[in-house]
Design an enzyme around this catalytic site. Structure first.
Site, PDB file in Angstrom:
ATOM      1  N   GLY A  26       0.842  -1.189   0.000  1.00  0.00           N
ATOM      2  CA  GLY A  26       0.000   0.000   0.000  1.00  0.00           C
ATOM      3  C   GLY A  26       0.877   1.238   0.000  1.00  0.00           C
ATOM      4  O   GLY A  26       2.049   1.202  -0.377  1.00  0.00           O
ATOM      5  N   ILE A  27       0.337   2.341   0.476  1.00  0.00           N
ATOM      6  CA  ILE A  27       1.063   3.612   0.414  1.00  0.00           C
ATOM      7  C   ILE A  27       2.356   3.548   1.221  1.00  0.00           C
ATOM      8  O   ILE A  27       3.425   3.951   0.756  1.00  0.00           O
ATOM      9  CB  ILE A  27       0.157   4.758   0.899  1.00  0.00           C
ATOM     10  CG1 ILE A  27      -1.041   4.905  -0.035  1.00  0.00           C
ATOM     11  CG2 ILE A  27       0.938   6.069   0.948  1.00  0.00           C
ATOM     12  CD1 ILE A  27      -2.089   5.874   0.437  1.00  0.00           C
ATOM     13  N   ARG A  48      -0.967 -10.546  -2.147  1.00  0.00           N
ATOM     14  CA  ARG A  48      -1.949 -11.523  -2.623  1.00  0.00           C
ATOM     15  C   ARG A  48      -1.880 -11.594  -4.145  1.00  0.00           C
ATOM     16  O   ARG A  48      -2.008 -10.572  -4.825  1.00  0.00           O
ATOM     17  CB  ARG A  48      -3.353 -11.114  -2.170  1.00  0.00           C
ATOM     18  CG  ARG A  48      -4.459 -12.068  -2.603  1.00  0.00           C
ATOM     19  CD  ARG A  48      -5.778 -11.670  -1.957  1.00  0.00           C
ATOM     20  NE  ARG A  48      -6.123 -10.286  -2.248  1.00  0.00           N
ATOM     21  CZ  ARG A  48      -6.704  -9.877  -3.382  1.00  0.00           C
ATOM     22  NH1 ARG A  48      -6.991 -10.754  -4.344  1.00  0.00           N
ATOM     23  NH2 ARG A  48      -7.001  -8.602  -3.555  1.00  0.00           N
ATOM     24  N   GLU A  85      -5.619  -6.541   9.685  1.00  0.00           N
ATOM     25  CA  GLU A  85      -5.411  -7.709   8.825  1.00  0.00           C
ATOM     26  C   GLU A  85      -4.229  -8.547   9.296  1.00  0.00           C
ATOM     27  O   GLU A  85      -4.093  -9.716   8.912  1.00  0.00           O
ATOM     28  CB  GLU A  85      -5.177  -7.260   7.380  1.00  0.00           C
ATOM     29  CG  GLU A  85      -6.376  -6.582   6.736  1.00  0.00           C
ATOM     30  CD  GLU A  85      -6.060  -6.105   5.329  1.00  0.00           C
ATOM     31  OE1 GLU A  85      -5.056  -6.582   4.750  1.00  0.00           O
ATOM     32  OE2 GLU A  85      -6.798  -5.251   4.814  1.00  0.00           O
ATOM     33  N   GLN A  86      -3.370  -7.957  10.102  1.00  0.00           N
ATOM     34  CA  GLN A  86      -2.112  -8.619  10.443  1.00  0.00           C
ATOM     35  C   GLN A  86      -2.269  -9.928  11.221  1.00  0.00           C
ATOM     36  O   GLN A  86      -1.579 -10.907  10.899  1.00  0.00           O
ATOM     37  CB  GLN A  86      -1.203  -7.661  11.210  1.00  0.00           C
ATOM     38  CG  GLN A  86      -0.598  -6.580  10.344  1.00  0.00           C
ATOM     39  CD  GLN A  86       0.399  -5.721  11.098  1.00  0.00           C
ATOM     40  OE1 GLN A  86       0.864  -6.077  12.175  1.00  0.00           O
ATOM     41  NE2 GLN A  86       0.726  -4.570  10.530  1.00  0.00           N
ATOM     42  N   HIS A 108       3.837  -0.191  13.508  1.00  0.00           N
ATOM     43  CA  HIS A 108       2.966   0.236  14.603  1.00  0.00           C
ATOM     44  C   HIS A 108       2.939  -0.911  15.606  1.00  0.00           C
ATOM     45  O   HIS A 108       2.958  -2.083  15.223  1.00  0.00           O
ATOM     46  CB  HIS A 108       1.570   0.538  14.064  1.00  0.00           C
ATOM     47  CG  HIS A 108       0.593   1.066  15.075  1.00  0.00           C
ATOM     48  ND1 HIS A 108       0.958   1.850  16.158  1.00  0.00           N
ATOM     49  CD2 HIS A 108      -0.760   0.936  15.164  1.00  0.00           C
ATOM     50  CE1 HIS A 108      -0.119   2.166  16.860  1.00  0.00           C
ATOM     51  NE2 HIS A 108      -1.171   1.616  16.286  1.00  0.00           N
ATOM     52  N   GLY A 134       2.994   7.602   3.896  1.00  0.00           N
ATOM     53  CA  GLY A 134       3.902   7.013   2.928  1.00  0.00           C
ATOM     54  C   GLY A 134       4.331   7.978   1.836  1.00  0.00           C
ATOM     55  O   GLY A 134       5.487   7.961   1.393  1.00  0.00           O
ATOM     56  N   GLU A 231      -9.434  27.934   7.762  1.00  0.00           N
ATOM     57  CA  GLU A 231      -8.321  28.652   8.385  1.00  0.00           C
ATOM     58  C   GLU A 231      -7.580  27.808   9.418  1.00  0.00           C
ATOM     59  O   GLU A 231      -6.488  28.185   9.856  1.00  0.00           O
ATOM     60  CB  GLU A 231      -8.821  29.959   9.007  1.00  0.00           C
ATOM     61  CG  GLU A 231      -9.298  30.949   7.959  1.00  0.00           C
ATOM     62  CD  GLU A 231      -9.544  32.346   8.524  1.00  0.00           C
ATOM     63  OE1 GLU A 231      -8.931  32.686   9.554  1.00  0.00           O
ATOM     64  OE2 GLU A 231     -10.345  33.079   7.920  1.00  0.00           O
ATOM     65  N   SER A 252      -2.570  38.177  14.841  1.00  0.00           N
ATOM     66  CA  SER A 252      -2.805  39.537  15.332  1.00  0.00           C
ATOM     67  C   SER A 252      -2.893  39.570  16.856  1.00  0.00           C
ATOM     68  O   SER A 252      -3.148  38.545  17.505  1.00  0.00           O
ATOM     69  CB  SER A 252      -4.106  40.081  14.741  1.00  0.00           C
ATOM     70  OG  SER A 252      -5.224  39.402  15.308  1.00  0.00           O
TER      71      SER A 252
END
Length: 328
Positions: A26-27, A48, A85-86, A108, A134, A231, A252
């Site tokens: 993936g990314i 896969r 999924e792990q 992670h 990523g 903003e 400001s």
């Protein structure tokens, strides 16, 4: 003070001559795989067969294998598929094929910390967690820079697990920026707490509530959108670049005074106590248990909440305002 490692503290020699299997493309998986390859390392992909990731990795010139086959060939296994999924992939394809003495890297700590994955005693278990998406990991690497990362060791079978982790961090460019040593527990808990009370949950609800208040008071939704959401990026960019005090010096005097006097009344000690309670649920494992059970049911509550978020009035207004800002 945290221990911070730089480029000179890490050596790619720990990975030279070894096969690195990136599981998932993936990314984040793609970015790290490309960076490691560009660092001169031997990288293969586990995916896969026939899926989008399989085809994408082949187009990028990688050798691609079914996950179990990639793991069996690898000295270093990088688990870069989504957290939820792990566990299944680990049980079915990774654990049966792990080599003795392999290094297993996570981005992670969730599955290790909450015991959803139990590694065998004959492997190193480390974490290299880039503190950026990523896309940034790849772009910063190509620019000669890097995204900072956290690094941790959970299991040191070889006696050199930290050396391997730092080598991975160097290979993806993270040591160019700096790598902070942590633990799986600290990374997991602070990541979840930060997401829930500030980055996703906190900011999202603060913006939505501010929008609702302005519209309920009779102000135009389009103006309310600009004031509380559009903003927000300008302020966050200032905070990111200069810190909170630096941001205050970039707005400001009216904004300074209003923010410093009214902000603590809105985000008060009662809100802080609610944050503490949310953090305690993470630390105790209560949140993880809830989320795992929700996911195993097919995530019906998540789908319901996502639908509710999609239908909030700020979304329709925002879609039109973004056309003004960025074009149709």
């Amino acid at each position: 003070m945290a221990k911070i490692y730089r480029d000179g503290d890490a050596s790619l020699d720990w990975l030279k001559g070894k096969t690195i299997a990136v599981i998932g493309y993936g990314i984040q998986g793609r970015a790290q795989a490309l960076n490691l390859r560009d660092s001169g390392l031997d990288v293969i992909i586990g995916a896969r067969r026939g899926g989008n990731s399989w085809e994408a990795a082949r187009r990028d010139g990688f050798q691609v294998y079914e996950v179990g086959e990639a793991v069996a060939k690898a000295d270093v296994v990088m688990m870069l598929i989504p957290d939820m999924e792990q566990p299944h992939v680990w049980r079915e394809q990774v654990a049966p094929n792990l080599r003795k003495g392999a290094v297993v890297d996570f981005a992670h700590g969730f599955n290790i910390h909450y015991k959803l994955i139990t590694p065998p005693p004959y492997v190193d278990v480390v974490m290299v967690a880039p503190k950026g998406p990523g896309k940034a990991v790849r772009e910063e690497f190509l620019a000669g820079r890097g995204v900072p990362a956290l690094v941790a060791v959970y299991q040191d079978y070889s006696g050199a697990a930290l050396k391997y982790a730092l080598a991975i961090a160097k290979g993806i460019g993270a040591t160019r920026a700096g790598v902070i040593e942590t633990t799986f527990a600290e990374e997991t808990e602070t990541d979840l707490i930060g997401e829930q009370v500030v980055l996703v949950g906190g900011l999202m609800e603060l913006i939505k509530k501010g929008f609702e208040v302005l519209v309920e008071m009779g102000y135009q939704p389009e103006v309310a959108y600009f004031e509380v959401l559009n903003e927000a990026k300008l302020i966050m960019d200032l905070i990111w670049q200069r810190g909170i005090y630096g941001m205050l010096n970039g707005v400001s005097d009216t904004a300074k005074y209003g923010g410093l006097t009214v902000g603590p009344r809105v985000i008060d000690d009662e809100v802080k106590e609610k944050m503490r309670r949310a953090a305690a649920r993470v630390k105790s494992g209560e949140f993880a248990k809830e989320w795992v059970e929700e996911y195993q049911r097919g995530a019906p509550r998540l789908r319901e909440l996502m639908e509710k978020a999609k239908n909030h009035p700020i979304e329709a207004v925002g879609a039109e305002m973004r056309k003004l800002l960025f074009g149709p």
